[in-house]
Design a protein around this motif. Structure first.
Motif, PDB file in Angstrom:
ATOM      1  N   LEU A  47     -12.303  16.565  -6.476  1.00 43.15           N
ATOM      2  CA  LEU A  47     -11.530  17.210  -5.407  1.00 43.15           C
ATOM      3  C   LEU A  47     -11.162  16.244  -4.282  1.00 43.15           C
ATOM      4  CD1 LEU A  47     -13.375  20.643  -5.164  1.00 43.15           C
ATOM      5  CD2 LEU A  47     -11.281  20.091  -6.390  1.00 43.15           C
ATOM      6  N   ASN A  48     -11.562  14.972  -4.452  1.00 43.54           N
ATOM      7  CA  ASN A  48     -11.286  13.962  -3.435  1.00 43.54           C
ATOM      8  C   ASN A  48     -11.823  14.386  -2.066  1.00 43.54           C
ATOM      9  OD1 ASN A  48     -10.323  11.429  -2.695  1.00 43.54           O
ATOM     10  ND2 ASN A  48      -8.335  12.262  -2.051  1.00 43.54           N
ATOM     11  N   LEU A  49     -13.094  14.814  -2.054  1.00 44.41           N
ATOM     12  CA  LEU A  49     -13.759  15.256  -0.832  1.00 44.41           C
ATOM     13  C   LEU A  49     -14.987  14.406  -0.556  1.00 44.41           C
ATOM     14  CD1 LEU A  49     -13.727  19.113  -1.446  1.00 44.41           C
ATOM     15  CD2 LEU A  49     -12.352  17.875   0.224  1.00 44.41           C
ATOM     16  N   ASN A  50     -15.427  14.424   0.680  1.00 45.19           N
ATOM     17  CA  ASN A  50     -16.652  13.769   1.080  1.00 45.19           C
ATOM     18  C   ASN A  50     -17.852  14.479   0.436  1.00 45.19           C
ATOM     19  OD1 ASN A  50     -19.058  13.849   3.096  1.00 45.19           O
ATOM     20  ND2 ASN A  50     -17.889  12.027   3.668  1.00 45.19           N
ATOM     21  N   TYR A  51     -18.820  13.698  -0.033  1.00 43.16           N
ATOM     22  CA  TYR A  51     -20.008  14.244  -0.700  1.00 43.16           C
ATOM     23  C   TYR A  51     -20.733  15.259   0.189  1.00 43.16           C
ATOM     24  CZ  TYR A  51     -24.680  14.296  -2.780  1.00 43.16           C
ATOM     25  OH  TYR A  51     -25.869  14.697  -3.327  1.00 43.16           O
TER      26      TYR A  51
END
Length: 99
Positions: A47-51
């Motif tokens: 999702l191309n998100l921060n962990y």
């Protein structure tokens, strides 16, 4: 599920996915988990998100019995709960209403 339960579930799902900040992200996570159990890092990458953002949303979803965690530590996988499988039709109905 009776009418009263359905209304209550609809209210919770509406808040989690359509009314609150972050709802869109939680909905994307749920849609990803429909097909496979994934760990938080895999979800973040897809999702191309921060962990840490993913971890936060997974915690919210676990608190509301939408997602369950399998295992411990960094590689722990997440999957949709059995309860959510029952609630899914309500979520689909809400998606149609919000379009």
């Amino acid at each position: 599920m009776n009418n009263k339960e359905r209304k209550q579930i609809k209210k919770i799902l509406k808040f989690l996915f359509f009314s609150s900040r972050g709802g869109k992200t939680r909905l994307e996570i749920v849609k990803l988990l429909e097909f496979n159990s994934l760990n938080a890092n895999q979800i973040a990458e897809k999702l191309n998100l921060n962990y840490k953002t993913v971890i936060h949303h997974l915690e919210v979803l676990m608190e509301n019995r939408i997602v369950v965690k399998e295992g411990d530590g960094y590689g722990a996988k997440f999957r949709l709960s059995r309860e959510f499988v029952i609630f899914k039709e309500v979520l689909v109905e809400l998606e149609r209403e919000t379009k």
